[in-house]
Scaffold this motif. Sequence first.
Motif, short mmCIF file in Angstrom:
data_model
loop_
_atom_site.label_atom_id
_atom_site.label_comp_id
_atom_site.label_asym_id
_atom_site.label_seq_id
_atom_site.Cartn_x
_atom_site.Cartn_y
_atom_site.Cartn_z
N GLY A 66 0.69 27.39 16.04
CA GLY A 66 -0.44 27.37 16.96
C GLY A 66 -1.14 26.02 16.94
N PRO A 67 -2.29 25.92 17.57
CA PRO A 67 -3.02 24.65 17.69
C PRO A 67 -3.83 24.34 16.43
CG PRO A 67 -4.24 26.35 18.81
CD PRO A 67 -2.97 27.01 18.31
N PHE A 68 -3.12 24.27 15.30
CA PHE A 68 -3.79 24.11 14.02
C PHE A 68 -3.54 22.72 13.43
CE2 PHE A 68 -2.60 28.72 14.23
CZ PHE A 68 -3.86 29.15 14.62
N ARG A 69 -4.43 22.30 12.55
CA ARG A 69 -4.38 20.95 11.99
C ARG A 69 -4.04 20.99 10.51
NH1 ARG A 69 -9.82 18.75 12.35
NH2 ARG A 69 -8.97 16.63 12.32
N TRP A 70 -3.21 20.05 10.10
CA TRP A 70 -2.82 19.85 8.71
C TRP A 70 -3.01 18.37 8.37
CZ3 TRP A 70 0.01 23.12 5.15
CH2 TRP A 70 0.19 24.44 5.60
N GLY A 71 -3.02 18.07 7.09
CA GLY A 71 -3.00 16.67 6.69
C GLY A 71 -3.97 16.34 5.57
N LEU A 72 -3.62 15.31 4.82
CA LEU A 72 -4.51 14.78 3.79
C LEU A 72 -5.36 13.70 4.45
CD1 LEU A 72 -2.08 14.62 0.73
CD2 LEU A 72 -3.58 16.48 1.48
N THR A 73 -6.51 14.12 4.93
CA THR A 73 -7.33 13.30 5.83
C THR A 73 -8.41 12.50 5.11
OG1 THR A 73 -8.79 15.20 6.20
CG2 THR A 73 -6.95 14.91 7.74
N GLU A 74 -8.34 12.41 3.80
CA GLU A 74 -9.42 11.81 3.02
C GLU A 74 -9.80 10.40 3.46
OE1 GLU A 74 -8.17 15.31 0.77
OE2 GLU A 74 -7.11 13.77 1.87
N THR A 75 -8.82 9.56 3.73
CA THR A 75 -9.17 8.17 4.08
C THR A 75 -9.92 8.08 5.40
OG1 THR A 75 -7.01 7.79 5.13
CG2 THR A 75 -7.22 7.21 2.79
N GLN A 76 -9.80 9.10 6.25
CA GLN A 76 -10.55 9.09 7.51
C GLN A 76 -12.05 9.21 7.29
OE1 GLN A 76 -9.31 11.44 10.79
NE2 GLN A 76 -7.14 11.00 10.53
N VAL A 77 -12.45 9.75 6.13
CA VAL A 77 -13.88 9.85 5.82
C VAL A 77 -14.27 8.92 4.68
CG1 VAL A 77 -14.16 12.17 6.73
CG2 VAL A 77 -13.46 11.87 4.35
N GLY A 78 -13.41 7.93 4.42
CA GLY A 78 -13.73 6.92 3.41
C GLY A 78 -13.56 7.37 1.98
N PHE A 79 -12.68 8.34 1.76
CA PHE A 79 -12.49 8.93 0.44
C PHE A 79 -11.10 8.60 -0.08
CE2 PHE A 79 -13.17 12.19 -2.72
CZ PHE A 79 -14.55 12.36 -2.74
N GLU A 80 -11.01 8.10 -1.29
CA GLU A 80 -9.69 7.91 -1.91
C GLU A 80 -9.12 9.26 -2.31
OE1 GLU A 80 -9.63 5.13 -5.16
OE2 GLU A 80 -11.02 3.76 -4.16
N ILE A 81 -7.82 9.42 -2.15
CA ILE A 81 -7.17 10.66 -2.58
C ILE A 81 -7.02 10.63 -4.09
CG2 ILE A 81 -5.13 12.11 -2.41
CD1 ILE A 81 -4.62 10.95 0.34
N PRO A 82 -7.56 11.60 -4.79
CA PRO A 82 -7.36 11.66 -6.24
C PRO A 82 -5.88 11.79 -6.59
CG PRO A 82 -9.17 13.10 -5.58
CD PRO A 82 -8.45 12.67 -4.31
N MET A 83 -5.58 11.47 -7.83
CA MET A 83 -4.17 11.50 -8.25
C MET A 83 -3.57 12.89 -8.13
SD MET A 83 -2.85 8.62 -8.71
CE MET A 83 -1.30 9.34 -9.25
N TYR A 84 -4.39 13.94 -8.24
CA TYR A 84 -3.78 15.26 -8.09
C TYR A 84 -3.24 15.47 -6.69
CZ TYR A 84 -8.85 16.34 -7.27
OH TYR A 84 -10.17 16.34 -6.88
N GLY A 85 -3.90 14.94 -5.68
CA GLY A 85 -3.37 15.04 -4.32
C GLY A 85 -2.12 14.21 -4.13
#
Length: 235
Positions: free
Chosen positions: A121-140
């Motif tokens: 369906g019209p659903f969203r996925w993704g590791l979007t952290e950098t879009q809000v200025g956030f570094e992805i932690p190592m667990y991600g």
Amino acid sequence: MELHRSTDDAGVLTITLDDGAKNALGPQAFIDIIAAFDAADDDVRAIVLAGNAEIFSAGLDVKFLRSASPEDVAEMLVLFGKALMRVWSEQRPTVAACTGHAIAAGTMFAMACDHAIAADGPFRWGLTETQVGFEIPMYGIELAWANVRADRVDDLLLPGAVVDPTTAVEVGFADVLAPQADVVALAQAKAAALAELSPAAYAGTKRRLRGAAVDRVLEGLDHDIEAVMVSAPFG
């Protein structure tokens, strides 16, 4: 956030996340997820982590992030990592029933399960952290390395790319696509099928696959979150 728990005749425990809205994840949700996994008794043969009827999770609780102190945000991110690693290292089979959007933290919890079913369906996925200025932690990042196609990791994580469910399956965020109304039932059936395998062999192989990565994350968790918080836009 409420966690609803039910166990069927096949020994499949379904843990349903439901805050009545977007399933935004905050500190108490992570505490409750860990507790729900820890409380699963010996009769539970597999675990399904499901969203509500409309959504798996829209990610972290932004209201909390914007209002909390830096210390509280850091504590939440540590809890987040512990909850992900608790799911990822669970010795029994785990299946994510992604009933709608699975964004950022939602994508991470899908990847932390052994198998993830994405609603079509019209659903969203993704590791979007950098879009809000956030570094992805190592667990991600560890979860992405273990799940996402090697040729897609950089071009998905660096820009915080948002993808549709079909692409989420193609790149490895999820494993199969299904009609939204069928996602939970199919996840329960998959969990029951995986539970037919030798429990000892399944658990032992999972430890061999993930044990070193889980240990790396947990041993470096506090230091990693301290580093993430230096440039975090919240807290």
